[in-house]
Design an enzyme around this catalytic site. Structure first.
Site, PDB file in Angstrom:
ATOM      1  N   CYS A 127       0.816  -1.227   0.000  1.00  0.00           N
ATOM      2  CA  CYS A 127       0.000   0.000   0.000  1.00  0.00           C
ATOM      3  C   CYS A 127       0.843   1.268   0.000  1.00  0.00           C
ATOM      4  O   CYS A 127       0.320   2.358  -0.236  1.00  0.00           O
ATOM      5  CB  CYS A 127      -0.921  -0.001   1.218  1.00  0.00           C
ATOM      6  SG  CYS A 127      -1.983  -1.436   1.261  1.00  0.00           S
ATOM      7  N   HIS A 145      -3.560   7.235   3.111  1.00  0.00           N
ATOM      8  CA  HIS A 145      -3.910   5.954   2.498  1.00  0.00           C
ATOM      9  C   HIS A 145      -5.285   5.544   3.024  1.00  0.00           C
ATOM     10  O   HIS A 145      -5.559   5.640   4.227  1.00  0.00           O
ATOM     11  CB  HIS A 145      -2.849   4.913   2.870  1.00  0.00           C
ATOM     12  CG  HIS A 145      -3.219   3.521   2.494  1.00  0.00           C
ATOM     13  ND1 HIS A 145      -3.719   3.195   1.254  1.00  0.00           N
ATOM     14  CD2 HIS A 145      -3.185   2.363   3.206  1.00  0.00           C
ATOM     15  CE1 HIS A 145      -3.964   1.895   1.221  1.00  0.00           C
ATOM     16  NE2 HIS A 145      -3.658   1.365   2.388  1.00  0.00           N
ATOM     17  N   ASN A 190      -9.976  -0.382   0.522  1.00  0.00           N
ATOM     18  CA  ASN A 190      -8.520  -0.255   0.408  1.00  0.00           C
ATOM     19  C   ASN A 190      -8.079  -0.734  -0.978  1.00  0.00           C
ATOM     20  O   ASN A 190      -8.180  -1.917  -1.285  1.00  0.00           O
ATOM     21  CB  ASN A 190      -7.878  -1.098   1.517  1.00  0.00           C
ATOM     22  CG  ASN A 190      -6.364  -1.000   1.533  1.00  0.00           C
ATOM     23  OD1 ASN A 190      -5.754  -0.442   0.614  1.00  0.00           O
ATOM     24  ND2 ASN A 190      -5.752  -1.549   2.565  1.00  0.00           N
TER      25      ASN A 190
HETATM   26  N1  COA Z   1     -17.685  -9.148  10.239  1.00  0.00           N
HETATM   27  C1  COA Z   1     -18.109  -9.429  11.493  1.00  0.00           C
HETATM   28  N2  COA Z   1     -17.248  -9.747  12.478  1.00  0.00           N
HETATM   29  C2  COA Z   1     -15.939  -9.761  12.201  1.00  0.00           C
HETATM   30  C3  COA Z   1     -15.444  -9.473  10.908  1.00  0.00           C
HETATM   31  C4  COA Z   1     -16.372  -9.154   9.921  1.00  0.00           C
HETATM   32  N3  COA Z   1     -16.019  -8.856   8.649  1.00  0.00           N
HETATM   33  N4  COA Z   1     -14.100  -9.566  10.926  1.00  0.00           N
HETATM   34  C5  COA Z   1     -13.760  -9.895  12.178  1.00  0.00           C
HETATM   35  N5  COA Z   1     -14.851 -10.023  12.948  1.00  0.00           N
HETATM   36  C6  COA Z   1     -14.956 -10.358  14.366  1.00  0.00           C
HETATM   37  C7  COA Z   1     -13.746 -11.123  14.866  1.00  0.00           C
HETATM   38  O1  COA Z   1     -13.864 -12.490  14.598  1.00  0.00           O
HETATM   39  C8  COA Z   1     -13.779 -10.806  16.341  1.00  0.00           C
HETATM   40  O2  COA Z   1     -14.729 -11.638  16.952  1.00  0.00           O
HETATM   41  P1  COA Z   1     -14.472 -12.215  18.422  1.00  0.00           P
HETATM   42  O3  COA Z   1     -14.340 -11.022  19.322  1.00  0.00           O
HETATM   43  O4  COA Z   1     -15.693 -13.050  18.679  1.00  0.00           O
HETATM   44  O5  COA Z   1     -13.187 -12.991  18.329  1.00  0.00           O
HETATM   45  C9  COA Z   1     -14.317  -9.375  16.387  1.00  0.00           C
HETATM   46  O6  COA Z   1     -14.962  -9.167  15.125  1.00  0.00           O
HETATM   47  C10 COA Z   1     -13.246  -8.331  16.590  1.00  0.00           C
HETATM   48  O7  COA Z   1     -12.162  -8.615  15.701  1.00  0.00           O
HETATM   49  P2  COA Z   1     -10.894  -7.670  15.604  1.00  0.00           P
HETATM   50  O8  COA Z   1      -9.964  -8.246  14.592  1.00  0.00           O
HETATM   51  O9  COA Z   1     -10.365  -7.376  16.969  1.00  0.00           O
HETATM   52  O10 COA Z   1     -11.585  -6.338  15.033  1.00  0.00           O
HETATM   53  P3  COA Z   1     -10.955  -4.951  14.799  1.00  0.00           P
HETATM   54  O11 COA Z   1     -11.723  -3.928  15.523  1.00  0.00           O
HETATM   55  O12 COA Z   1      -9.464  -4.961  14.972  1.00  0.00           O
HETATM   56  O13 COA Z   1     -11.241  -4.727  13.251  1.00  0.00           O
HETATM   57  C11 COA Z   1     -10.051  -4.798  11.162  1.00  0.00           C
HETATM   58  C12 COA Z   1     -10.671  -5.609  12.293  1.00  0.00           C
HETATM   59  C13 COA Z   1      -9.417  -5.751  10.157  1.00  0.00           C
HETATM   60  C14 COA Z   1     -11.128  -3.993  10.502  1.00  0.00           C
HETATM   61  C15 COA Z   1      -8.991  -3.845  11.753  1.00  0.00           C
HETATM   62  O14 COA Z   1      -8.144  -4.536  12.611  1.00  0.00           O
HETATM   63  C16 COA Z   1      -8.158  -3.178  10.707  1.00  0.00           C
HETATM   64  O15 COA Z   1      -8.645  -2.414   9.903  1.00  0.00           O
HETATM   65  N6  COA Z   1      -6.839  -3.423  10.725  1.00  0.00           N
HETATM   66  C17 COA Z   1      -5.943  -2.803   9.793  1.00  0.00           C
HETATM   67  C18 COA Z   1      -6.155  -3.412   8.467  1.00  0.00           C
HETATM   68  C19 COA Z   1      -5.472  -2.678   7.401  1.00  0.00           C
HETATM   69  O16 COA Z   1      -5.651  -1.505   7.281  1.00  0.00           O
HETATM   70  N7  COA Z   1      -4.699  -3.396   6.629  1.00  0.00           N
HETATM   71  C20 COA Z   1      -4.070  -2.885   5.506  1.00  0.00           C
HETATM   72  C21 COA Z   1      -2.933  -2.061   5.890  1.00  0.00           C
HETATM   73  S1  COA Z   1      -2.500  -1.202   4.486  1.00  0.00           S
END
Ligand code: COA
Length: 332
Positions: free
Chosen positions: A113, A254, A284
């Site tokens: 990215c 980004h 993204n």
């Molecule tokens: N729909 C519903 N529930 C979901 C889900 C979805 N699409 N994806 C994950 N969950 C659930 C998980 O299983 C977890 O459940 P649990 O508590 O029962 O275990 C819960 O939601 C929380 O998961 P978590 O991973 O802690 O959520 P989060 O608040 O960190 O959000 C992302 C997840 C991926 C959105 C977030 O971490 C993120 O954006 N990270 C950066 C990603 C990114 O930008 N990557 C590219 C970099 S360039």
């Protein structure tokens, strides 16, 4: 000689995949996706529409807006994590061929990215050294084939699209790209990875069964490092150049996750009106995300000749970077 960002362009595929569509495909909800990411929909390229096709279309817009003859372009760079082909030919070569640019240096860079900011650093160096004068930069991504649409932690985040820019030599310091930071730390490589398909885990039945061809991510850990790194990098580039946040006309981050953008924006006290946001409609789009965002704000008439933009980015590798860039294209 200074390097100036002379024009911008983008291309997005027609097909829209909404959060409601994803609700029917995987165990998720519109509410969850919007709350945790700010994304409402993303674009998906057609089966016969490849990264180089989208890149060439975005490039054509940027070339036309710069009013530059094709023969003048002396370097083509493409940043992508989803090239048409894994090893060769490069997507930059295919884009050059599609545009009718021949006999000039063309190559891809792999910095996920952070691709657009990395390319700006490369283009700036080529121009300031006097080696090149008219450089085409393309960030293009067809990420959808790299997503496992059974994995709700990744498939909701990404979309397809392309953005492009022309970087030109200028003697006018007021048009110059002021500074670019680009950095990396391979210790975090496993947190955001497409493990299979290349030389370490070549494509075979076993790697396909394990789904190694797909993007895997430890979202939570990526999130934390992204917020910390982006904030400190932006503080550094502003301090190094004696620029205060109120002097920035447009903060163009980004577009990975609205919560990451908001955390950085609030720590730096950038008003929301100063911030360019496209994450809701495109998700993204990795290396294409920043030029696509600049393009949208330009087409809305928000970004004008002489405006100062602050770009920041973070991606797999980990890679990250920021840039202070004057927009040196014609105002719409
Ligand atoms: N729909 C519903 N529930 C979901 C889900 C979805 N699409 N994806 C994950 N969950 C659930 C998980 O299983 C977890 O459940 P649990 O508590 O029962 O275990 C819960 O939601 C929380 O998961 P978590 O991973 O802690 O959520 P989060 O608040 O960190 O959000 C992302 C997840 C991926 C959105 C977030 O971490 C993120 O954006 N990270 C950066 C990603 C990114 O930008 N990557 C590219 C970099 S360039």
């Amino acid at each position: 000689m200074y390097a100036a960002l002379r024009s911008i362009g983008s291309y997005v595929p027609k097909k829209i995949l909404t959060n409601f569509d994803l609700e029917k495909m995987v165990d998720t909800s519109n509410e969850w996706i919007e709350q945790r990411t700010g994304i409402k929909e993303r674009r998906i390229a057609a089966a016969d529409e490849h990264t180089s096709d989208m890149g060439a279309k975005a490039a054509k817009v940027a070339i036309d807006r710069a009013g530059i003859e094709l023969e003048k372009i002396d370097l083509v760079i493409c940043a992508t994590l989803s090239p048409d082909h894994l090893c060769m030919p490069s997507t930059a070569c295919l884009i050059s061929q599609k545009l009718g640019i021949a006999n000039v240096m063309a190559f891809d860079i792999s910095s996920a990215c952070s691709g657009f900011v990395y390319m700006l650093q490369i283009a700036k160096a080529f121009i300031e050294s006097g080696m090149k004068k008219h450089i085409l930069l393309v960030g293009a991504e067809k990420i959808s084939p790299l997503l496992d649409y059974n994995d709700r932690t990744t498939c909701i985040l990404f979309g397809d699209g392309a953005g492009a820019a022309i970087i030109e030599a200028t003697e006018d310091k007021n048009e110059a790209i002021i500074d670019v930071h680009a950095s990396a730390d391979g210790n975090y490589g496993d947190l955001l990875i497409t493990a299979g398909g290349a030389s370490r885990f070549p494509c075979c039945d076993a790697t396909i069964k394990q789904g190694l061809q797909y993007i895997k991510m430890s979202g939570n850990e990526v999130f934390k490092v992204a917020v910390k790194t982006l904030t400190s990098d932006v503080v550094d580039i502003l301090a190094k150049n004696n620029i205060t946040p109120d002097q920035i006309d447009h903060f163009v981050p980004h577009q990975a996750n609205l919560r990451i953008i908001e955390a950085v924006r609030k720590k730096l006290n950038f008003p929301i009106e100063q911030t360019v946001l496209t994450v809701a409609k495109y998700g993204n789009t990795s290396a294409a995300s920043i030029p696509m965002a600049i393009n949208d704000a330009y087409e809305e008439g928000r970004i004008k000749y002489g405006d100062l933009m602050l770009l920041d980015t973070f991606g797999g590798g980990f890679t990250w970077g920021s840039a202070l860039v004057r927009f040196a294209g014609k105002s719409l």
